[in-house]
Design a protein around this motif. Structure first.
Motif, PDB file in Angstrom:
ATOM      1  N   SER B  23       4.428  18.851 -42.444  1.00 33.81           N
ATOM      2  CA  SER B  23       5.604  17.626 -42.811  1.00 33.81           C
ATOM      3  C   SER B  23       7.089  18.219 -42.614  1.00 33.81           C
ATOM      4  N   CYS B 111       7.576   8.039 -41.821  1.00 36.37           N
ATOM      5  CA  CYS B 111       7.493   9.073 -41.382  1.00 36.37           C
ATOM      6  C   CYS B 111       8.880   9.376 -40.631  1.00 36.37           C
ATOM      7  N   ILE B 114      11.506   9.208 -43.375  1.00 35.85           N
ATOM      8  CA  ILE B 114      11.634   9.597 -44.051  1.00 35.85           C
ATOM      9  C   ILE B 114      12.237  11.200 -43.431  1.00 35.85           C
ATOM     10  N   ASP B 115      11.968  12.003 -42.303  1.00 37.14           N
ATOM     11  CA  ASP B 115      12.208  12.742 -41.840  1.00 37.14           C
ATOM     12  C   ASP B 115      13.631  12.637 -41.494  1.00 37.14           C
ATOM     13  N   LEU B 117      15.704  11.962 -43.898  1.00 37.88           N
ATOM     14  CA  LEU B 117      16.467  11.932 -44.757  1.00 37.88           C
ATOM     15  C   LEU B 117      16.444  13.566 -45.091  1.00 37.88           C
ATOM     16  N   GLN B 121      16.115  16.292 -49.455  1.00 34.99           N
ATOM     17  CA  GLN B 121      15.290  14.977 -49.981  1.00 34.99           C
ATOM     18  C   GLN B 121      13.675  14.375 -49.991  1.00 34.99           C
ATOM     19  N   GLN B 122      13.918  15.094 -48.125  1.00 32.37           N
ATOM     20  CA  GLN B 122      12.346  15.168 -48.111  1.00 32.37           C
ATOM     21  C   GLN B 122      11.560  15.683 -48.371  1.00 32.37           C
ATOM     22  N   ILE B 125      10.523  13.869 -52.029  1.00 30.00           N
ATOM     23  CA  ILE B 125       9.516  12.673 -51.904  1.00 30.00           C
ATOM     24  C   ILE B 125       8.554  13.385 -51.310  1.00 30.00           C
ATOM     25  N   ARG B 126       8.075  14.203 -50.714  1.00 31.11           N
ATOM     26  CA  ARG B 126       6.916  14.498 -50.277  1.00 31.11           C
ATOM     27  C   ARG B 126       6.328  15.951 -51.298  1.00 31.11           C
ATOM     28  N   ALA B 156      16.086   9.430 -52.040  1.00 30.48           N
ATOM     29  CA  ALA B 156      15.267   9.351 -51.384  1.00 30.48           C
ATOM     30  C   ALA B 156      14.452   8.152 -51.378  1.00 30.48           C
ATOM     31  N   ARG B 157      13.789   7.717 -52.529  1.00 35.72           N
ATOM     32  CA  ARG B 157      12.965   6.523 -51.897  1.00 35.72           C
ATOM     33  C   ARG B 157      14.161   5.423 -52.227  1.00 35.72           C
ATOM     34  N   ILE B 160      14.430   5.255 -48.423  1.00 27.45           N
ATOM     35  CA  ILE B 160      13.409   4.760 -47.894  1.00 27.45           C
ATOM     36  C   ILE B 160      13.220   2.858 -48.047  1.00 27.45           C
TER      37      ILE B 160
END
Lengths: 156, 170
Positions: B23, B111, B114-115, B117, B121-122, B125-126, B156-157, B160
């Motif tokens: 990731s 994807c 998320i990248d 962020l 934070q990435q 969340i992962r 992060a959430r 998103i």
């Protein structure tokens, strides 16, 4: 794990965005959003939770066994490289090549001082011989001129 | 920890290490290298008698540090998203091809979201939403406070959520 209804899902979703949900609650949310029927405004979350589920299912590829020739290469390549380096080093930087060696009348001389003295002596002797040879050559030339002059004026 | 126990441990943690590294690095070969390096370092540590109380957190932390090192060394890595996106497969084959295509696009979009962020934070969340770690474990892996993890996760959430709603309503 108990299935949840829409109201609970919305409440949990709000807490989820605050980072306040537990892992169990997040699993309930995931199960709810991955179901077939959802209200229109919640549809984007289905994609999000499916994304997380699909990402969690990614597995590393199985490590394939190496072919035999690659195994041999792995074993013998470093040995061959080391042997090549060893040979190269001893060819270029061999201690024997740095020792001083000369020969005098078939005798091996390794002492540098002794060899230098011998060389100087030889040089001096050679210089003397050259001087003598030059003097003889001069005399020979004079004799030749003298003979030619006599032959010119006193014919045989 | 003996050889057998270590083998069991590394086998169980390997998929998580791989997913997490993939990731961040976006390249399966680089991710595999990281997994191998983590295994090697842990093995050396175990042989020296350095037994960490949370071996899994230590493994993930080592993977994180290695990935960050690689990202710093090679800024070009991480631009190639194509390889990673190929992992997506649709389990619901009965749906229409158009819907499947739309979902695939959304999947790729998420994807990318998320990248985009910040790295912290990435990773939060992962580690939470994909790997399912507790906040305390994430704090150990990322070497920060639990409160910081919660804040990063929430930010992060929310980001998103905003982006995904825009993407969906486009």
């Amino acid at each position: 794990m108990e299935p949840i209804n829409e109201t609970t899902a919305r409440q949990l979703l709000e807490r989820y965005h605050q980072g306040e949900t537990s892992l169990a609650e997040e699993k309930q949310l995931s199960a709810y959003f991955c179901q077939a029927l959802l209200p229109a405004d919640l549809l984007p979350y289905r994609t999000l939770f499916r994304f997380f589920r699909d990402e969690a299912a990614v597995t590393p590829p199985e490590s394939a066994p190496l072919p035999k020739h690659r195994i041999y290469l792995r074993i013998f390549a470093p040995i061959a490289a080391a042997a090549a380096c060893f040979l190269l080093f001893f060819t270029l930087y061999s201690p024997a090549q740095h020792d001083f060696v000369c020969y005098q009348d078939g005798q091996r001389i390794q002492d540098q001082e002794e060899a230098l003295q011998l060389a100087q002596q030889q040089w001096e002797q050679m210089s003397l011989r050259i001087q003598k040879a030059t003097a003889l050559a001069d005399k020979w030339e004079q004799m030749k001129n003298y003979t030619e002059t006599i032959n010119k004026y006193i014919p045989r | 920890m003996n050889n057998a126990a270590f083998s069991v441990f590394i086998t169980s943690v390997r998929p998580k290490l791989y997913r997490f590294s993939l990731s961040l690095l976006k390249r399966s070969d680089a991710a595999e290298d990281v997994v191998q390096e983590v295994g090697l370092r842990l093995w050396k540590g175990v042989h020296k008698g350095n037994l960490h109380p949370h071996m899994e957190a230590l493994a993930m932390c080592t993977a994180k540090n290695l990935c960050i090192d690689i990202l710093r060394k090679n800024t070009k890595i991480g631009k190639d998203h194509t390889e990673k996106q190929n992992h997506y497969t649709d389990p619901h084959t009965e749906r229409s091809p158009q819907l499947v295509l739309e979902e695939k696009e959304m999947h790729a979009g998420i994807c990318k979201l998320i990248d985009l962020l910040p790295l912290q934070q990435q990773m939060c969340i992962r580690l939470r939403d994909v790997e399912g770690y507790e906040l305390e474990e994430i704090a150990q892996i990322l070497e920060c406070e639990e409160g910081s993890v919660r804040t990063n996760l929430s930010r992060a959430r929310k980001k998103i959520r905003e982006q995904i709603n825009q993407l969906w309503n486009r």
